[in-house]
Scaffold this motif. Structure first.
Motif, mmCIF file in Angstrom:
data_model
loop_
_atom_site.group_PDB
_atom_site.id
_atom_site.type_symbol
_atom_site.label_atom_id
_atom_site.label_comp_id
_atom_site.label_asym_id
_atom_site.label_seq_id
_atom_site.Cartn_x
_atom_site.Cartn_y
_atom_site.Cartn_z
ATOM 1 N N UNK A 175 0.702 -0.964 0.017
ATOM 2 C CA UNK A 175 -0.178 0.211 -0.019
ATOM 3 C C UNK A 175 1.033 1.376 -0.277
ATOM 4 N N UNK A 176 0.830 2.164 -0.836
ATOM 5 C CA UNK A 176 1.721 2.897 -1.260
ATOM 6 C C UNK A 176 0.761 4.409 -1.838
ATOM 7 N N UNK A 177 1.669 5.689 -1.343
ATOM 8 C CA UNK A 177 0.439 6.884 -1.250
ATOM 9 C C UNK A 177 0.318 7.193 -0.809
ATOM 10 N N UNK A 178 -0.902 8.068 -0.986
ATOM 11 C CA UNK A 178 -1.740 9.296 0.434
ATOM 12 C C UNK A 178 -2.309 8.335 1.599
ATOM 13 N N UNK A 179 -2.088 7.473 1.904
ATOM 14 C CA UNK A 179 -2.457 6.879 3.178
ATOM 15 C C UNK A 179 -1.551 6.982 4.407
ATOM 16 N N UNK A 180 -1.321 6.997 6.009
ATOM 17 C CA UNK A 180 -1.155 7.133 6.998
ATOM 18 C C UNK A 180 -0.155 6.064 6.903
ATOM 19 N N UNK A 181 -0.310 4.979 6.619
ATOM 20 C CA UNK A 181 1.476 4.303 6.470
ATOM 21 C C UNK A 181 1.639 3.445 4.951
ATOM 22 N N UNK A 182 2.473 3.916 5.008
ATOM 23 C CA UNK A 182 2.972 2.552 3.652
ATOM 24 C C UNK A 182 3.190 1.561 3.869
ATOM 25 N N UNK A 183 3.714 1.351 3.477
ATOM 26 C CA UNK A 183 4.408 -0.957 3.767
ATOM 27 C C UNK A 183 3.657 -2.144 3.210
ATOM 28 N N UNK A 184 4.432 -3.178 3.646
ATOM 29 C CA UNK A 184 3.545 -4.396 3.221
ATOM 30 C C UNK A 184 2.670 -4.998 4.155
ATOM 31 N N UNK A 185 1.576 -5.361 4.083
ATOM 32 C CA UNK A 185 0.585 -5.671 4.836
ATOM 33 C C UNK A 185 -0.221 -7.482 4.550
ATOM 34 N N UNK A 186 0.316 -7.962 5.720
ATOM 35 C CA UNK A 186 -0.143 -9.111 5.349
ATOM 36 C C UNK A 186 -1.383 -9.435 5.237
ATOM 37 N N UNK A 187 -2.386 -10.152 4.467
ATOM 38 C CA UNK A 187 -3.619 -10.730 4.224
ATOM 39 C C UNK A 187 -4.392 -11.217 5.263
ATOM 40 N N UNK A 188 -4.884 -11.205 5.859
ATOM 41 C CA UNK A 188 -5.678 -11.611 7.824
ATOM 42 C C UNK A 188 -7.059 -11.646 7.460
ATOM 43 N N UNK A 189 -7.346 -12.366 8.446
ATOM 44 C CA UNK A 189 -9.117 -12.280 8.795
ATOM 45 C C UNK A 189 -9.800 -10.881 8.743
ATOM 46 N N UNK A 190 -8.720 -10.115 9.341
ATOM 47 C CA UNK A 190 -9.416 -8.748 9.284
ATOM 48 C C UNK A 190 -9.044 -7.869 8.013
ATOM 49 N N UNK A 191 -8.445 -8.050 7.683
ATOM 50 C CA UNK A 191 -7.981 -7.132 6.568
ATOM 51 C C UNK A 191 -8.078 -7.763 4.911
ATOM 52 N N UNK A 192 -9.215 -9.169 4.800
ATOM 53 C CA UNK A 192 -9.905 -9.751 3.162
ATOM 54 C C UNK A 192 -10.188 -9.029 2.335
ATOM 55 N N UNK A 193 -10.431 -7.172 2.525
ATOM 56 C CA UNK A 193 -11.024 -6.924 1.752
ATOM 57 C C UNK A 193 -10.343 -5.256 1.717
ATOM 58 N N UNK A 194 -10.832 -4.595 0.420
ATOM 59 C CA UNK A 194 -9.544 -3.267 -0.365
ATOM 60 C C UNK A 194 -9.830 -2.332 1.186
ATOM 61 N N UNK A 195 -11.194 -2.399 1.304
ATOM 62 C CA UNK A 195 -11.388 -0.842 2.539
ATOM 63 C C UNK A 195 -10.483 -1.561 3.833
ATOM 64 N N UNK A 196 -10.862 -2.365 3.950
ATOM 65 C CA UNK A 196 -9.889 -2.694 5.380
ATOM 66 C C UNK A 196 -8.533 -2.828 5.289
ATOM 67 N N UNK A 197 -7.928 -3.012 4.549
ATOM 68 C CA UNK A 197 -6.506 -2.823 3.980
ATOM 69 C C UNK A 197 -5.958 -1.433 4.245
ATOM 70 N N UNK A 198 -6.712 -1.082 3.783
ATOM 71 C CA UNK A 198 -6.708 1.073 3.287
ATOM 72 C C UNK A 198 -6.534 1.136 4.997
ATOM 73 N N UNK A 199 -8.088 0.768 5.859
ATOM 74 C CA UNK A 199 -7.931 1.165 7.111
ATOM 75 C C UNK A 199 -6.523 0.828 7.832
ATOM 76 N N UNK A 200 -6.370 -0.547 7.823
ATOM 77 C CA UNK A 200 -5.563 -1.223 8.087
ATOM 78 C C UNK A 200 -3.910 -0.346 8.379
ATOM 79 N N UNK A 201 -3.781 -0.101 7.019
ATOM 80 C CA UNK A 201 -2.941 0.845 6.037
ATOM 81 C C UNK A 201 -3.020 2.106 6.869
ATOM 82 N N UNK A 202 -3.604 3.075 8.252
ATOM 83 C CA UNK A 202 -3.770 3.998 8.927
ATOM 84 C C UNK A 202 -4.904 4.605 7.934
#
Length: 382
Positions: A175-202
């Motif tokens: 996840x890169x660009x205009x997010x709270x935290x850029x980086x590489x994130x594992x797909x886990x139970x709470x972050x399996x969809x796009x909106x959830x992963x964006x939330x995970x990235x801050x």
């Protein structure tokens, strides 16, 4: 007799001033309405000049089509945190003994043993000291925890094991660009969809109204407006390992010139932008010089839209179009409110006719004043 040179000098100066103004013209912001209309195809010019009405606003209301293909939308949600080759696991082991096998880090060596990064190899296995090679791929972290616990129970009494997935090369996304935290994130139970992963990235760090989300998967791209993720749940796609997510501002912009508060290239501040909003965004019309009957939108229009606007079928390729808005008409403000500005449009507002007249008077007044000074000097010298 002494006034004769003075009158002569003034007359010569006036004739010269009028000649200069007629030959060179006065400074101005750009073409006037007459000159713009002279460039019409009807006058053997190269642009179609169209007065905006309800039919024109409907034909030209084109918003960028953003969305995901069915290939993106039909991808099912990944199973419950299934580990895959390339994933990275974090292991923590507590042993209920004074002298632990794995060498704890606490006081007296009795703290938990922490293995920060255990790579799942290409065959799907991990190696854990005193437990050996363990099949991790295809299992959940909980299943791997039970296997390791069982294996270690033969060597140490009642081991307590924690297994977690961390960022690695397997089922992860970047996840890169205009997010709270850029980086590489594992797909886990709470972050399996796009909106959830964006939330995970801050969350996003740019204005939601102009934020665009691009997902790249296997060489294919899909792009949506951030706000549409919540307006249209079907766009909140399931993620896949290797997905790349880019969050960026809308890059569309228009240019404003002429009798407006600001003359520059302006970015879009909303998903859709009307002519009224564009005028307001540049500070409105200049009350001292703008002609509200001469608001123009210059645009290269695709042939399909140009044909629809002009009621034709023979135009091929992009066409130069000039849309005219008269804000003084009874419905002029409504037309400007409904007319959509698009990327790379040029908004141009002409000067009112009296503005040039005022400039002419000011120029002549200044010229005659100079002529009078010359005449006075000449008379004095005579």
């Amino acid at each position: 007799m002494k006034n004769t040179p003075s009158r002569l000098v003034k007359s010569v100066a006036l004739v010269a001033a009028v000649s200069v103004l007629a030959a060179c013209g006065l400074p101005r912001l750009g073409p006037n309405k007459r000159e713009i209309f002279a460039g019409s195809v009807m006058n053997e010019g190269d642009a179609f000049i169209v007065s905006v009405n309800d039919r024109v606003t409907r034909a030209t209301s084109v918003v960028p089509a953003l969305g995901f293909s069915n290939e993106f939308k039909n991808a099912g949600v990944l199973g419950s945190d299934v580990i895959r080759p390339g994933d990275t696991l974090g292991l923590t082991v507590w042993e209920n003994v004074d002298d632990p096998l794995l060498g704890g880090s606490g006081t007296g060596g009795s703290g938990p043993a922490i293995l920060e990064e255990v790579q799942v190899d290409g065959s799907g296995f991990v190696f854990v000291p005193y437990a050996g090679r363990i099949k991790a791929a295809g299992n959940t972290p909980e299943a791997v925890r039970r296997i390791i616990t069982s294996k270690l129970s033969d060597a140490t009494p009642d081991p307590q094991v924690e297994v977690r997935r961390v960022a690695g090369d397997g089922s992860t996304v970047s996840v890169v660009g205009g997010v709270g935290t850029q980086g590489v994130f594992a797909i886990e139970r709470p972050t399996r969809t796009l909106s959830a992963m964006l939330a995970r990235a801050g969350g996003i760090s740019i204005k939601p109204e102009i934020a665009q989300i691009t997902v790249t998967r296997g060489g294919k791209n899909g792009k949506v407006w951030f706000q549409d993720l919540y307006k249209h749940p079907e766009l909140d796609i399931a993620l896949r390992g290797g997905d790349r997510i880019l969050v960026e501002e809308d890059t569309r912009a228009f240019t404003a010139l002429g009798a407006t508060g600001t003359q520059s290239r302006m970015p879009f501040e909303t998903q859709t932008l009307s002519a009224v909003e564009a005028i307001a965004q540049v500070g409105g019309l200049l009350t001292t010089s703008a002609d509200p009957t001469g608001v123009f939108i210059f645009r290269n229009e695709p042939a399909d839209i140009a044909n629809k606007v002009l009621g034709r079928t023979d135009l091929i390729g992009a066409q130069r179009m000039v849309y005219v808005l008269d804000l003084t008409e009874p419905n002029g403000m409504f037309m400007a409110r409904d007319f959509a500005v698009r990327d790379d449009d040029l908004l141009y507002v002409t000067e009112a006719p009296f503005t040039q007249w005022d400039k002419t008077i000011a120029a002549l007044t200044g010229t005659l004043g100079a002529a009078d000074a010359v005449a006075t000097t000449a008379g004095t010298g005579g």
